[in-house]
Design an enzyme around this catalytic site. Sequence first.
Site, PDB file in Angstrom:
ATOM      1  N   ASP A   1       4.210  -0.199  -8.571  1.00 33.40           N
ATOM      2  CA  ASP A   1       3.928   0.965  -9.480  1.00 33.40           C
ATOM      3  C   ASP A   1       3.820   2.473  -9.105  1.00 33.40           C
ATOM      4  OD1 ASP A   1       1.695   0.339  -8.108  1.00 33.40           O
ATOM      5  OD2 ASP A   1       0.350   1.649  -9.383  1.00 33.40           O
TER       6      ASP A   1
ATOM      7  N   ASP B   1       0.998  -1.130  -0.015  1.00 33.97           N
ATOM      8  CA  ASP B   1       0.106   0.018   0.086  1.00 33.97           C
ATOM      9  C   ASP B   1       0.957   1.266   0.221  1.00 33.97           C
ATOM     10  OD1 ASP B   1      -2.079  -1.661   0.144  1.00 33.97           O
ATOM     11  OD2 ASP B   1      -2.750  -1.363   2.151  1.00 33.97           O
TER      12      ASP B   1
END
Length: 244
Positions: free
Chosen positions: A178, A142
């Site tokens: 990402d 996260d």
Amino acid sequence: MRYRPKNYKVEDQKIFTRLKKNNPYIALLYNFPKILIPHPSIENFQNHFENKKKDSKDKSHLGKIHLEIGCGSGRYLIENAINHKKDSFIGIELRYKRLVLAAKKIERQNIKNILLLRECGEYFDEYFQQNSLDFLHINFPDPWNKKSQRKHRLINHNFISKLSYTMRSNGEFRLKTDHLEYFETVFKILSDSKDFTIIEHTKDLHESIYNDKNILTEFEMLFKSKDNPPIGYFLAKKINKKNN
Ligand SMILES: C[S@@+](CC[C@H](N)C(=O)[O-])C[C@H]1O[C@@H](n2cnc3c(N)ncnc32)[C@H](O)[C@@H]1O
């Protein structure tokens, strides 16, 4: 003593009934006693781990130890475990549904070398002795994007010093994300560390020479089917002090 979630199944049936009404996966966590530990402690982890070794087909020591933190519903963990049948795989995840989905797949495929823990990844070091961990895999942690939220990120200086303690010389830490700012932040921590050296890295995994050996995660498959952002990847190796 750090906070541990209560085991309401044992401690308070009324609360447990209410909780499982809100989220049925809470109750399903307990259906996989050989695969998933809903309330891990160092003792029950070690017992499960020893039993796994006994369960393994050739009864021999289960090779190297891999840990994946935030394993989601287990796609990467399972493929990795199938590819390395002699190794032991531990998946840490917080979400009930993802853990249950992973456990179901592991059970269905009769995979013996994976153990799942419902645990905060920040506490991984409690389960491993000094110089015991061979591989750490973290895929799409996260990102906690806002500056004010960054203190919640899993990987920071403290995390890397715990990794330095628990990982064997020549142990390998692989990260994919990402979120390129998070990627660069962790990359810098490791580049500055005297305990690790980065041996593979790219800011666009799918277009790189490392793509051939890449195991896709659930999130990565989702990205591929949508806007396909570039993915940062590195492999950092724990430095073998004897060779320095
Ligand atoms: C973005 S998802 C990626 C899931 C999976 N790795 C993948 O690539 O498909 C991040 C995962 O990390 C889990 N997670 C977040 N914080 C965690 C923590 N502190 N400890 C363990 N798992 C955590 C989330 O529940 C979620 O499944």
